[in-house]
Write an enzyme that holds these catalytic residues in place. Structure first.
Site, short mmCIF file in Angstrom:
data_model
loop_
_atom_site.label_atom_id
_atom_site.label_comp_id
_atom_site.label_asym_id
_atom_site.label_seq_id
_atom_site.Cartn_x
_atom_site.Cartn_y
_atom_site.Cartn_z
N ARG A 1 1.48 -4.67 12.14
CA ARG A 1 0.82 -4.90 13.42
C ARG A 1 1.19 -6.28 13.94
NH1 ARG A 1 -0.05 -0.28 13.69
NH2 ARG A 1 -2.00 0.87 13.91
N GLU B 1 1.28 -5.48 23.48
CA GLU B 1 2.12 -4.28 23.62
C GLU B 1 1.75 -3.55 24.91
OE1 GLU B 1 2.01 -1.96 20.02
OE2 GLU B 1 2.70 -3.64 18.82
N HIS C 1 7.37 -0.16 18.90
CA HIS C 1 6.30 0.44 18.07
C HIS C 1 6.54 1.93 17.82
CE1 HIS C 1 1.80 -0.09 16.86
NE2 HIS C 1 2.42 0.79 16.07
N GLY D 1 0.85 -1.19 0.00
CA GLY D 1 0.00 0.00 0.00
C GLY D 1 0.88 1.23 0.00
#
Ligand code: NAP
Length: 324
Positions: free
Chosen positions: A237, A266, A285, A155
């Protein structure tokens, strides 16, 4: 005046701006997430919330939000929101695509380089006093130039990573549900099946959203298809890569290494088996974490929320709904 809830401390200028338009409740902490019970306490009083990917916006919470018209997420991924529940309740959900694309691609490529060339491990060895001599195979990694990068999920961010890879002299193949012939010509990349990509890539980079379809997309069967010398990079993710299977693959030499920015749970618990492995590079992250981009994300999330509550079309809604 409409009322909104902001679930983390926003920049001062933005808070002042929002206060001109709305009555604003803020969870005024940078480091601590808003407790779920506090979300429940406010949700039936507010017309909109500006929330983070750490907030679980469940069906139960959404159903309680009787006045709620917009959920504005400060992230491009929105797997923390029950989208079906929001849509069926006529609530607009928005995200922050585009503004974080290049920054997240930078981090993805940095993680690829760091993992391939063992940068964090090498820096730690030096600091621990273990650098005794130059040795021919000391901390030898894998070449990036001339290798093949396979991107699953080409993407916005995937395409930006592909452009970087071409600059490093890599061959790039990709897999999506829908091929992108225009981009193939523009960047000089090739479409392939997922299996071909896994079997032939030196670096496999995961950049799909987390959905029911992509949950555990990379599990033991897929890891077994990869080269023993291959590196897996996941900056999309947690949950897309099955972590138990990844630990097996990394500890048995099924693959050479992994670079991870995201995890099933997380923050990653400090006793997680991944952290006992030498051949994994772990980041907390930080894909879109540059000062400039985080401010742009705040601005876009605030604009989405404001437009939705003014009855205008927000710049980046992820669902389509009629009047509430
Ligand atoms: P995007 O433009 O929507 O791209 C997602 C791509 O994934 C699309 O090309 C889509 O193509 C593909 N895809 C979706 N389902 C797939 C499947 N089942 N199999 C193969 N490909 C699939 O999103 P983006 O802006 O590039 O962001 C991608 C993800 O990165 C986000 O959803 C977010 O979770 C993550 N992210 C992480 C960070 C971080 O801090 N680490 C920062 C930003 C974003 P098709 O629909 O044709 O399959």
């Amino acid at each position: 005046m409409k009322k909104i809830l902001v679930t983390r401390k926003p920049p001062k200028y933005l808070l002042e701006h929002l206060k001109e338009e709305f009555e604003v409740e803020v969870w005024n902490s940078e480091e601590q997430k808003i407790p779920q019970e506090v979300l429940f306490q406010y949700i039936d009083q507010v017309d909109g919330i500006l929330c983070l990917l750490t907030d679980q916006i469940t069906k139960e919470l959404i159903d309680k939000g009787k006045k709620l018209k917009v959920i504005s997420n400060l992230a491009v991924g929105y797997n923390n929101i029950d989208l079906d529940a929001a849509t069926s309740n006529g609530i607009i959900v928005t995200n922050t695509p585009g503004v974080l694309t290049e920054t997240t691609a930078d981090l993805t490529f940095a993680l690829l380089l760091a993992t391939a060339r063992r940068l964090i491990e090498a820096s730690n060895e030096l600091r621990m006093g273990n650098w005794k001599t130059w040795a021919p195979m000391m901390l030898a990694g894998r070449d990036v130039h001339g290798s093949t990068l396979g991107i699953i999920g080409l993407g916005d961010i995937g395409a930006a990573v592909a452009r970087r890879a071409k600059g490093f002299g890599m061959k790039v193949i990709y897999h999506n549900r829908t091929p992108k012939p225009e981009l193939e010509k523009e960047i000089d990349i090739n479409y392939s099946s997922q299996e071909f990509l896994l079997r032939n890539s030196d670096f496999v980079c995961i950049l799909t959203p987390l959905t029911a379809e992509t949950q555990n997309l990379i599990s033991l069967d897929e890891l077994k298809m990869m080269k023993e010398t291959a590196v897996l990079i996941n900056t999309s993710r947690g949950g897309i890569v099955n972590e138990n299977d990844l630990v097996t693959a990394l500890s048995t030499g099924m693959i050479w290494g992994a670079g991870l920015d995201v995890y099933e749970e997380e923050p990653l618990p400090t006793d997680h088996p991944l952290l006992s492995l030498r051949n994994v590079t772990t980041l907390p992250h930080i894909g879109s974490a540059s000062v400039q981009t985080r401010l742009k994300m705040w601005d876009l999330a605030a604009l989405n929320l404001t437009y939705a509550l003014q009855g205008k079309e927000p710049p980046s809604a992820v669902n389509e709904i009629g009047d509430k």
